[in-house]
Motif scaffolding. Structure first.
Motif, PDB file in Angstrom:
ATOM      1  N   GLU A 172       6.919 -18.920  -1.743  1.00 55.73           N
ATOM      2  CA  GLU A 172       7.437 -17.562  -2.210  1.00 55.73           C
ATOM      3  C   GLU A 172       6.775 -16.684  -1.791  1.00 55.73           C
ATOM      4  O   GLU A 172       7.700 -15.927  -1.659  1.00 55.73           O
ATOM      5  N   LEU A 173       5.409 -16.844  -2.345  1.00 58.25           N
ATOM      6  CA  LEU A 173       4.165 -15.051  -2.061  1.00 58.25           C
ATOM      7  C   LEU A 173       4.825 -15.076  -0.373  1.00 58.25           C
ATOM      8  O   LEU A 173       4.747 -13.659  -0.318  1.00 58.25           O
ATOM      9  N   LEU A 174       4.747 -15.543   0.458  1.00 59.00           N
ATOM     10  CA  LEU A 174       4.901 -15.789   1.718  1.00 59.00           C
ATOM     11  C   LEU A 174       5.685 -14.900   1.872  1.00 59.00           C
ATOM     12  O   LEU A 174       6.190 -14.692   2.711  1.00 59.00           O
ATOM     13  N   GLU A 175       6.565 -15.304   1.880  1.00 65.68           N
ATOM     14  CA  GLU A 175       7.872 -14.764   2.024  1.00 65.68           C
ATOM     15  C   GLU A 175       8.424 -13.436   1.733  1.00 65.68           C
ATOM     16  O   GLU A 175       8.782 -12.531   2.044  1.00 65.68           O
ATOM     17  N   VAL A 176       7.770 -12.938   0.678  1.00 59.59           N
ATOM     18  CA  VAL A 176       7.296 -11.666  -0.131  1.00 59.59           C
ATOM     19  C   VAL A 176       6.593 -10.936   1.176  1.00 59.59           C
ATOM     20  O   VAL A 176       6.764  -9.598   1.747  1.00 59.59           O
ATOM     21  N   VAL A 177       5.299 -10.875   1.523  1.00 61.70           N
ATOM     22  CA  VAL A 177       4.508 -10.962   2.384  1.00 61.70           C
ATOM     23  C   VAL A 177       5.468 -10.297   3.963  1.00 61.70           C
ATOM     24  O   VAL A 177       4.974  -9.654   4.438  1.00 61.70           O
ATOM     25  N   SER A 178       6.624 -11.276   3.714  1.00 57.49           N
ATOM     26  CA  SER A 178       7.182 -10.896   5.429  1.00 57.49           C
ATOM     27  C   SER A 178       7.848 -10.134   5.077  1.00 57.49           C
ATOM     28  O   SER A 178       8.356  -9.479   6.866  1.00 57.49           O
ATOM     29  N   ALA A 179       8.830  -9.202   4.762  1.00 57.71           N
ATOM     30  CA  ALA A 179       9.201  -8.153   4.788  1.00 57.71           C
ATOM     31  C   ALA A 179       8.082  -6.943   4.903  1.00 57.71           C
ATOM     32  O   ALA A 179       9.094  -5.487   4.865  1.00 57.71           O
ATOM     33  N   VAL A 180       7.239  -6.988   4.373  1.00 56.42           N
ATOM     34  CA  VAL A 180       6.286  -5.523   4.724  1.00 56.42           C
ATOM     35  C   VAL A 180       5.622  -6.031   6.296  1.00 56.42           C
ATOM     36  O   VAL A 180       5.142  -6.461   6.528  1.00 56.42           O
ATOM     37  N   ASP A 181       6.317  -4.005   6.692  1.00 53.53           N
ATOM     38  CA  ASP A 181       5.322  -4.479   7.686  1.00 53.53           C
ATOM     39  C   ASP A 181       3.476  -4.165   7.674  1.00 53.53           C
ATOM     40  O   ASP A 181       2.890  -4.049   6.533  1.00 53.53           O
ATOM     41  N   LYS A 182       2.907  -4.923   8.876  1.00 55.93           N
ATOM     42  CA  LYS A 182       2.042  -4.980   8.713  1.00 55.93           C
ATOM     43  C   LYS A 182       1.521  -4.575   9.845  1.00 55.93           C
ATOM     44  O   LYS A 182       1.897  -4.627  11.294  1.00 55.93           O
ATOM     45  N   ASN A 183      -0.110  -4.572  10.336  1.00 57.44           N
ATOM     46  CA  ASN A 183      -0.703  -4.230  11.582  1.00 57.44           C
ATOM     47  C   ASN A 183      -1.422  -5.545  11.863  1.00 57.44           C
ATOM     48  O   ASN A 183      -1.033  -6.873  10.915  1.00 57.44           O
ATOM     49  N   SER A 184      -1.813  -5.404  12.557  1.00 54.09           N
ATOM     50  CA  SER A 184      -1.832  -7.556  13.838  1.00 54.09           C
ATOM     51  C   SER A 184      -2.344  -8.016  12.840  1.00 54.09           C
ATOM     52  O   SER A 184      -2.587  -9.061  12.894  1.00 54.09           O
ATOM     53  N   LYS A 185      -3.716  -7.451  12.087  1.00 52.80           N
ATOM     54  CA  LYS A 185      -5.254  -8.003  11.942  1.00 52.80           C
ATOM     55  C   LYS A 185      -4.272  -8.823  10.362  1.00 52.80           C
ATOM     56  O   LYS A 185      -4.887 -10.184  10.458  1.00 52.80           O
ATOM     57  N   ASP A 186      -4.022  -8.360   9.497  1.00 52.72           N
ATOM     58  CA  ASP A 186      -3.298  -8.491   8.193  1.00 52.72           C
ATOM     59  C   ASP A 186      -2.347  -9.757   9.777  1.00 52.72           C
ATOM     60  O   ASP A 186      -1.641 -10.743   8.177  1.00 52.72           O
ATOM     61  N   GLN A 187      -1.145  -9.701  10.290  1.00 56.41           N
ATOM     62  CA  GLN A 187      -0.645 -10.609  10.392  1.00 56.41           C
ATOM     63  C   GLN A 187      -0.791 -11.783  10.753  1.00 56.41           C
ATOM     64  O   GLN A 187      -0.163 -13.199  10.728  1.00 56.41           O
ATOM     65  N   ASN A 188      -1.997 -11.432  11.316  1.00 57.78           N
ATOM     66  CA  ASN A 188      -2.418 -12.727  11.629  1.00 57.78           C
ATOM     67  C   ASN A 188      -3.013 -13.668  10.598  1.00 57.78           C
ATOM     68  O   ASN A 188      -2.949 -14.852  10.393  1.00 57.78           O
ATOM     69  N   THR A 189      -3.485 -12.582   9.493  1.00 59.14           N
ATOM     70  CA  THR A 189      -4.032 -13.601   8.515  1.00 59.14           C
ATOM     71  C   THR A 189      -3.007 -14.325   7.737  1.00 59.14           C
ATOM     72  O   THR A 189      -2.794 -15.335   7.109  1.00 59.14           O
ATOM     73  N   GLU A 190      -1.679 -13.427   7.767  1.00 61.37           N
ATOM     74  CA  GLU A 190      -0.846 -14.184   7.286  1.00 61.37           C
ATOM     75  C   GLU A 190       0.373 -15.309   7.550  1.00 61.37           C
ATOM     76  O   GLU A 190       0.504 -16.332   7.239  1.00 61.37           O
ATOM     77  N   ASN A 191      -0.035 -15.487   9.485  1.00 60.86           N
ATOM     78  CA  ASN A 191       0.206 -16.221  10.016  1.00 60.86           C
ATOM     79  C   ASN A 191      -0.371 -17.787  10.221  1.00 60.86           C
ATOM     80  O   ASN A 191      -0.403 -18.778   9.442  1.00 60.86           O
ATOM     81  N   ARG A 192      -2.016 -17.377   9.578  1.00 58.14           N
ATOM     82  CA  ARG A 192      -2.901 -18.196   9.353  1.00 58.14           C
ATOM     83  C   ARG A 192      -2.971 -18.957   7.889  1.00 58.14           C
ATOM     84  O   ARG A 192      -3.219 -19.909   8.096  1.00 58.14           O
ATOM     85  N   ILE A 193      -2.223 -18.300   6.841  1.00 54.24           N
ATOM     86  CA  ILE A 193      -2.211 -19.020   5.939  1.00 54.24           C
ATOM     87  C   ILE A 193      -0.835 -19.676   5.431  1.00 54.24           C
ATOM     88  O   ILE A 193      -1.096 -20.609   4.805  1.00 54.24           O
ATOM     89  N   LYS A 194       0.047 -19.351   6.503  1.00 54.95           N
ATOM     90  CA  LYS A 194       1.251 -19.880   6.292  1.00 54.95           C
ATOM     91  C   LYS A 194       0.915 -21.196   7.657  1.00 54.95           C
ATOM     92  O   LYS A 194       1.442 -22.683   6.486  1.00 54.95           O
TER      93      LYS A 194
END
Length: 453
Positions: free
Chosen positions: A321-343
């Motif tokens: 649920e929290l990852l869904e919230v994060v997916s809607a936020v603009d991110k730099n490439s580093k944070d996007q990679n972090t999100e993808n690793r957690i997912k």
């Protein structure tokens, strides 16, 4: 043998690419209260007076000018007093008048102008110690700590040993991470100004930095009791409590600030993290909800750290649920990679599809992302695609940050294939890189298998 969940979770923080939440012991600012503290006000107001024994003499004309200035200052007409000094031809040649001009400018918040005035005064009278002191004060108000330290040290050399000077010098040392010098300066400041809270707080922070946590804790309790609404003091107390493993006390302090509406950002993340480390999701959820309200591109890295803590207690659905919230936020490439690793990690633990695609996106963005390489290698090994896994482990072994883990994990996969000699080579390399008793036992067991196979 593929890593179990418990084994994998030990590396989850690294896989997420983020450090555990913690309060950094940054130097406390000189509080707003200090500039109004009777000790400072008395010291600063006293600096308008002339000490003829050690300071520049004034002519009768200059003295008459100072009398006019003082009369206007008594009436609160600071701008008028400053105008009198700025427009007088006497000021340019008088260290005393330039110094007084700097004092008024500093009182009016014109720190840069005050610095120029103090420097001109010092050009005309190089041993003007109070000018050095107030010059240091002006630099501190502009956060120029190196310059402030130089000026204050000169004042001390010339005999300025009041608590205000020594305390502000200690503050500069603290900003520059010169903790032993700061400790000494704060102790000396307390001798003449024992009731100034800023010096107690600075001393406590220095004690914490040099490892005297018990004494720092006792002193900070006094500081917080004196100023219960000063957020920075309470947070410093929390930091010391965490160092002493007094987590319940730290949580209570953070909750007190939260109820007062004084807790935000990374410190809310810290509170959530402390609850999650105790596996208390019920208490963590309201705090995370507060973090979610202020979620932005700037705070997303901190929020991802919080999600990482949720993952470590295996709350997959809530993490999703929290990852869904994060997916809607603009991110730099580093944070996007972090999100993808957690997912990807969550999907792997839930046995769902999609992890490979996410990890490949990370590696497309950053081919040297060792954490993604290890995760993807583990997935491929689990699918018995050993050739692909071996290539990924080989790539990871060339990355210093994950080299040891790559060697150990690749050895485990080789053991599942009964390739004991190859596994032994990997384990020997890992043991040379980072010796441990547990790895030595595993290495010996594999060596026995290699000999008997």
């Amino acid at each position: 043998m593929i890593p179990t969940f418990k084994e994998s979770i030990c590396y989850l923080t690294a896989i997420a690419g983020i450090a555990p939440a913690a309060f950094a012991g940054e130097p406390l600012p000189v509080s707003k209260e200090y500039w109004n503290d009777p000790s400072f006000v008395s010291s600063f107001n006293g600096s308008y007076k002339i000490n003829a024994r050690i300071e520049p003499t004034v002519s009768s004309e200059q003295r008459a000018m100072l009398v006019q200035v003082q009369e206007r200052m008594k009436k609160g007409l600071r701008e008028s007093a400053l105008s009198l000094l700025v427009n007088s031809s006497l000021t340019k040649s008088s260290a005393a008048l330039l110094y007084n001009r700097g004092n008024i400018e500093l009182e009016l918040g014109k720190s840069e102008e005050a610095i120029k005035s103090y420097k001109l005064a010092l050009e005309r009278f190089p041993s003007f110690r109070r000018a050095f002191k107030n010059l240091g004060t002006a630099y501190i108000q502009l956060s120029e700590y190196d310059e402030a330290e130089k000026a204050l040290r000169e004042a001390v050399k010339l005999g300025e040993l009041d608590g205000s000077t020594l305390g502000l010098l200690g503050y500069c040392y603290l900003q520059n991470e010169q903790y032993a010098s700061a400790l000494q300066a704060y102790k000396m400041a307390q001798l003449t100004e024992p009731d100034v809270i800023d010096w107690k707080a600075g001393l406590a922070q220095c004690l914490g930095e040099v490892g005297d946590d018990e004494e720092a804790l006792a002193l900070l309790k006094e500081v917080v009791e004196a100023r219960p609404t000063e957020t920075s003091y309470q947070l410093l107390l929390v930091n010391i409590q965490l160092k002493l493993e007094l987590e319940e006390d730290a949580i209570a302090g953070l909750e007190l600030l939260r109820k007062q509406g004084l807790l935000e950002g990374r410190n809310l993340s810290l509170l959530a993290s402390l609850y999650l480390r105790d596996e208390d999701l019920r208490m963590a959820k309201p705090v995370i909800a507060e973090l979610q309200k202020s979620l932005s591109a700037e705070s997303v890295a901190s929020f991802l750290r919080t999600i990482n803590e949720v993952v470590t207690i295996a709350e997959w659905e809530y993490a999703g649920e929290l990852l869904e919230v994060v997916s809607a936020v603009d991110k730099n490439s580093k944070d996007q990679n972090t999100e993808n690793r957690i997912k990807a990690f969550v999907l792997i633990q839930k046995g769902e599809e999609g992890a490979v695609e996410l990890l490949e996106k990370v590696l497309e963005s950053d081919p040297l992302d060792g954490e993604a390489l290890l995760m993807l290698a583990g997935v491929k090994a689990g699918e018995k695609d050993y050739e692909h896994a071996a290539l990924l482990y080989e790539r990871a072994e060339k990355i210093p940050a994950v080299q040891y883990r790559a060697l150990v994990e690749s050895a485990k996969v080789l053991v599942t294939q009964k390739r004991y000699k190859s596994a032994l080579q990997q384990l020997i390399a890992a043991q040379e890189l980072q010796p441990s008793d547990s790895l030595e036992k595993y290495l010996n067991a594999v060596e026995s298998l290699a000999k008997s196979w």
